[in-house]
Design an enzyme around this catalytic site. Structure first.
Site, PDB file in Angstrom:
ATOM      1  N   LYS A   1      -7.211  -6.291  -1.278  1.00  0.00           N
ATOM      2  CA  LYS A   1      -7.935  -5.685  -0.168  1.00  0.00           C
ATOM      3  C   LYS A   1      -8.756  -4.497  -0.665  1.00  0.00           C
ATOM      4  CE  LYS A   1      -5.558  -4.918   3.545  1.00  0.00           C
ATOM      5  NZ  LYS A   1      -4.406  -4.464   4.365  1.00  0.00           N
TER       6      LYS A   1
ATOM      7  N   LYS B   1       0.842  -1.190   0.000  1.00  0.00           N
ATOM      8  CA  LYS B   1       0.000   0.000   0.000  1.00  0.00           C
ATOM      9  C   LYS B   1       0.884   1.248   0.000  1.00  0.00           C
ATOM     10  CE  LYS B   1      -2.196  -0.523   3.931  1.00  0.00           C
ATOM     11  NZ  LYS B   1      -3.009  -0.293   5.156  1.00  0.00           N
TER      12      LYS B   1
END
Length: 230
Positions: free
Chosen positions: A89, A27
């Site tokens: 995700k 991320k």
């Protein structure tokens, strides 16, 4: 309980892979709670990890996409999933479109992990819907990392309810994870809740979560989470 560490580059990923983490999460911490990395960067990290000989599971976020942009969410899921990650995700906010998004994610056929954003209000009907859908895992996280940790925005009873809800379906085969500005000081609370994994970023950085990962902080965290053994 296993340790998930979020990384933003090839260098950080290799450091974490050798440093004792159980999951590697991709991320961009400077771009929001679930800030997405460029597709080329995700692909490069996955390739580097596999060439390095790492078999650790890898997840990647799609970025902070509003629930109202369902088509964009699905396009991002497809793009990230095509990079070779094990799990994609997707942040799930409390919004009228959340149920439709969850249905679309399940129908996509990919290994998607919905991440419920705890500090923006948790709709238990959405959580129960996701549990019934049979995702491989569900997570709780926070959006505002400067407003405190997950434990500051949700009481222990609610966190336990989330974990119990996930484990009550499919004979407990779905993973359940907790994240949200977690620190080493939260280790006793995490032990008490016993999720399958706990996600960290700030705790291993030399500064805020946008700073680089500090090897010594990483070592201290892995030793703590693994009971002294790395």
């Amino acid at each position: 309980m296993k340790l998930l560490v979020s990384v933003r580059s090839v260098e950080e990923a290799l450091l974490v892979a050798d440093g004792g983490a159980d999951f590697i999460d991709l991320k961009e911490p400077g771009a929001g709670a679930l800030g997405g990395l460029p597709i080329a960067t995700i692909r490069a990290i996955v390739e580097a990890l596999r060439q390095h000989g790492s078999s650790l599971p890898v997840s990647a976020t799609i970025g902070d996409v509003p629930m109202s942009e369902g088509a964009r969410i699905m396009a991002c899921v497809d793009a990230v999933g095509a990079c070779g990650v094990d799990h994609v995700k997707v942040g799930i906010e409390r919004a009228p479109q959340a149920l439709a998004v969850l249905d679309a994610l399940k129908a996509s056929g990919g290994s998607v992990i919905p991440v419920f954003i705890a500090d923006r209000g948790l709709a238990w009907a959405h959580v129960e819907h996701a549990c019934a859908a049979g995702f491989p895992g569900l997570m709780l996280d926070t959006a505002d990392k400067h407003a405190g940790s997950l434990f500051d925005v949700m009481p222990m009873a609610a966190l336990q309810r989330f974990i119990t809800s996930v484990r009550s379906v499919r004979a407990g085969t779905a993973m359940v994870g907790l994240a949200g500005a977690l620190r080493t000081s939260h280790e006793p609370l995490l032990r008490a809740l016993a999720p399958d994994f706990a996600g960290f970023r700030t705790a291993v950085c030399a500064g805020d979560r946008s700073a680089s990962i500090d090897p010594q902080r990483l070592l201290a965290l892995t030793r703590l989470m693994h009971g002294g053994a790395v």
